[in-house]
Design a protein around this motif. Structure first.
Motif, PDB file in Angstrom:
ATOM      1  N   SER A  94      59.999  72.259  62.855  1.00 24.05           N
ATOM      2  CA  SER A  94      58.696  71.676  63.060  1.00 24.05           C
ATOM      3  C   SER A  94      57.705  72.694  63.597  1.00 24.05           C
ATOM      4  N   GLY A  95      58.272  73.852  63.937  1.00 21.26           N
ATOM      5  CA  GLY A  95      57.131  75.212  64.327  1.00 21.26           C
ATOM      6  C   GLY A  95      56.960  75.978  63.160  1.00 21.26           C
ATOM      7  N   ASN A  96      57.203  75.424  61.949  1.00 15.84           N
ATOM      8  CA  ASN A  96      56.914  76.356  60.826  1.00 15.84           C
ATOM      9  C   ASN A  96      55.738  75.862  59.816  1.00 15.84           C
ATOM     10  N   ALA A  97      54.944  76.788  59.366  1.00 13.51           N
ATOM     11  CA  ALA A  97      54.142  76.086  58.486  1.00 13.51           C
ATOM     12  C   ALA A  97      55.135  75.953  57.071  1.00 13.51           C
ATOM     13  N   VAL A  98      54.724  75.145  56.128  1.00 11.63           N
ATOM     14  CA  VAL A  98      55.158  74.937  54.895  1.00 11.63           C
ATOM     15  C   VAL A  98      54.394  74.625  53.977  1.00 11.63           C
ATOM     16  N   ILE A 110      50.853  73.099  54.812  1.00 13.09           N
ATOM     17  CA  ILE A 110      50.726  72.306  56.110  1.00 13.09           C
ATOM     18  C   ILE A 110      51.159  73.230  57.286  1.00 13.09           C
ATOM     19  N   SER A 111      50.313  73.081  57.990  1.00 10.99           N
ATOM     20  CA  SER A 111      50.605  73.898  59.497  1.00 10.99           C
ATOM     21  C   SER A 111      51.456  73.282  60.336  1.00 10.99           C
ATOM     22  N   PRO A 112      51.947  73.935  61.451  1.00 11.59           N
ATOM     23  CA  PRO A 112      52.948  73.238  62.342  1.00 11.59           C
ATOM     24  C   PRO A 112      52.148  72.038  62.942  1.00 11.59           C
ATOM     25  N   SER A 113      50.786  72.264  63.213  1.00  9.35           N
ATOM     26  CA  SER A 113      50.141  71.102  63.911  1.00  9.35           C
ATOM     27  C   SER A 113      49.349  70.075  62.983  1.00  9.35           C
ATOM     28  N   ARG A 166      43.555  65.157  44.557  1.00 13.96           N
ATOM     29  CA  ARG A 166      44.732  64.402  43.891  1.00 13.96           C
ATOM     30  C   ARG A 166      45.933  64.480  44.414  1.00 13.96           C
ATOM     31  N   PHE A 167      46.393  65.419  45.069  1.00 10.62           N
ATOM     32  CA  PHE A 167      47.487  65.669  45.914  1.00 10.62           C
ATOM     33  C   PHE A 167      47.544  65.581  47.542  1.00 10.62           C
ATOM     34  N   THR A 168      48.472  65.133  47.971  1.00  8.30           N
ATOM     35  CA  THR A 168      48.459  65.182  49.463  1.00  8.30           C
ATOM     36  C   THR A 168      49.759  65.570  50.009  1.00  8.30           C
ATOM     37  N   ILE A 169      49.673  66.418  51.131  1.00  5.46           N
ATOM     38  CA  ILE A 169      50.858  66.941  51.746  1.00  5.46           C
ATOM     39  C   ILE A 169      50.910  66.240  53.047  1.00  5.46           C
ATOM     40  N   SER A 170      52.282  66.080  53.445  1.00  3.06           N
ATOM     41  CA  SER A 170      52.247  65.250  54.890  1.00  3.06           C
ATOM     42  C   SER A 170      53.828  65.927  55.298  1.00  3.06           C
ATOM     43  N   ARG A 171      53.779  65.858  56.704  1.00  3.06           N
ATOM     44  CA  ARG A 171      55.180  66.230  57.240  1.00  3.06           C
ATOM     45  C   ARG A 171      55.626  65.251  58.080  1.00  3.06           C
ATOM     46  N   ASP A 172      56.867  65.190  58.083  1.00  2.00           N
ATOM     47  CA  ASP A 172      57.810  64.180  59.102  1.00  2.00           C
ATOM     48  C   ASP A 172      58.794  65.287  59.878  1.00  2.00           C
ATOM     49  N   ASN A 173      58.422  65.657  61.051  1.00  2.00           N
ATOM     50  CA  ASN A 173      59.226  66.791  61.853  1.00  2.00           C
ATOM     51  C   ASN A 173      60.496  66.164  62.434  1.00  2.00           C
ATOM     52  N   ALA A 174      60.460  64.700  62.483  1.00  2.00           N
ATOM     53  CA  ALA A 174      61.562  64.095  63.073  1.00  2.00           C
ATOM     54  C   ALA A 174      62.753  64.097  61.977  1.00  2.00           C
ATOM     55  N   THR A 203      51.870  70.706  34.783  1.00  2.00           N
ATOM     56  CA  THR A 203      53.232  71.104  34.532  1.00  2.00           C
ATOM     57  C   THR A 203      53.637  72.332  34.963  1.00  2.00           C
ATOM     58  N   ALA A 204      54.892  72.221  35.652  1.00  2.00           N
ATOM     59  CA  ALA A 204      55.285  73.688  36.534  1.00  2.00           C
ATOM     60  C   ALA A 204      56.540  73.220  37.284  1.00  2.00           C
ATOM     61  N   VAL A 205      57.378  74.312  37.503  1.00  2.00           N
ATOM     62  CA  VAL A 205      58.305  74.295  38.773  1.00  2.00           C
ATOM     63  C   VAL A 205      57.707  74.336  40.132  1.00  2.00           C
ATOM     64  N   TYR A 206      57.842  73.187  40.831  1.00  2.00           N
ATOM     65  CA  TYR A 206      57.282  73.221  41.948  1.00  2.00           C
ATOM     66  C   TYR A 206      58.368  73.690  43.238  1.00  2.00           C
ATOM     67  N   TYR A 207      57.966  74.647  43.938  1.00  2.00           N
ATOM     68  CA  TYR A 207      58.700  74.957  45.072  1.00  2.00           C
ATOM     69  C   TYR A 207      58.158  74.875  46.552  1.00  2.00           C
ATOM     70  N   CYS A 208      58.854  74.651  47.364  1.00  2.00           N
ATOM     71  CA  CYS A 208      58.492  74.754  48.910  1.00  2.00           C
ATOM     72  C   CYS A 208      58.914  75.723  49.573  1.00  2.00           C
ATOM     73  N   ALA A 209      58.225  76.241  50.360  1.00  2.00           N
ATOM     74  CA  ALA A 209      58.553  77.580  51.093  1.00  2.00           C
ATOM     75  C   ALA A 209      58.374  77.264  52.857  1.00  2.00           C
ATOM     76  N   ALA A 210      58.868  78.078  53.597  1.00  2.00           N
ATOM     77  CA  ALA A 210      58.773  77.645  54.964  1.00  2.00           C
ATOM     78  C   ALA A 210      58.717  79.161  55.571  1.00  2.00           C
ATOM     79  N   ARG A 211      58.145  79.011  56.781  1.00  2.00           N
ATOM     80  CA  ARG A 211      57.870  80.168  57.399  1.00  2.00           C
ATOM     81  C   ARG A 211      56.905  81.321  57.013  1.00  2.00           C
ATOM     82  N   THR A 212      55.760  81.132  57.082  1.00  2.00           N
ATOM     83  CA  THR A 212      54.974  82.145  56.606  1.00  2.00           C
ATOM     84  C   THR A 212      54.692  83.450  57.165  1.00  2.00           C
ATOM     85  N   LEU A 213      54.646  84.377  56.392  1.00  2.00           N
ATOM     86  CA  LEU A 213      54.696  85.957  56.730  1.00  2.00           C
ATOM     87  C   LEU A 213      53.375  86.362  56.671  1.00  2.00           C
TER      88      LEU A 213
END
Length: 121
Positions: free
Chosen positions: A30-34, A51-54, A66-74, A90-100
């Motif tokens: 929950s404390g990480n940006a994704v 999406i930020s932690p908040s 066109r795209f919508t990002i959302s998070r469910d911390n629970a 068209t592409a390979v889509y990757y998710c990533a967490a904990r921005t540096l």
């Protein structure tokens, strides 16, 4: 350590929709940006949404409205709803967490393995 697993990719026609999910396990999520990034053949990895932690959201201009990002911390999930898909999505889509670095740059510590999205005309 955070482990990320993407799912939901597939083949869809132009104008169609897909819902990508990024499931996280390990340390506190929950404390990480994704962020979501994508990479097409022969192209560099590019920012799609984040999406930020908040739950503040960020989008690339090419996918805004066109795209919508959302998070469910629970559930330690981040979803990316893809609507009105175009062939250029068209592409390979990757998710990533904990921005540096900046949330829109690919400077994240943890990455998933990617999921293929193919949009056919």
């Amino acid at each position: 350590q955070v482990q990320l697993v993407e799912s939901g990719g597939g083949l869809v026609q132009t104008g169609g929709s897909l819902r990508l999910s990024c499931a996280a396990s390990g340390r506190t999520f929950s404390g990480n940006a994704v962020g979501w990034f994508r990479q097409a053949p022969g192209k560099e990895r590019e920012f799609v949404a984040a999406i930020s932690p908040s739950s503040t959201t960020y989008y690339a201009d090419s996918v805004k409205d066109r795209f919508t990002i959302s998070r469910d911390n629970a559930k330690s999930l981040v979803n990316l709803q893809l609507n009105s898909l175009k062939s250029e999505d068209t592409a390979v889509y990757y998710c990533a967490a904990r921005t540096l670095g900046a949330i829109t740059t690919p400077l994240y510590r943890y990455w998933g393995q990617g999921t293929q999205v193919t949009v056919s005309s």
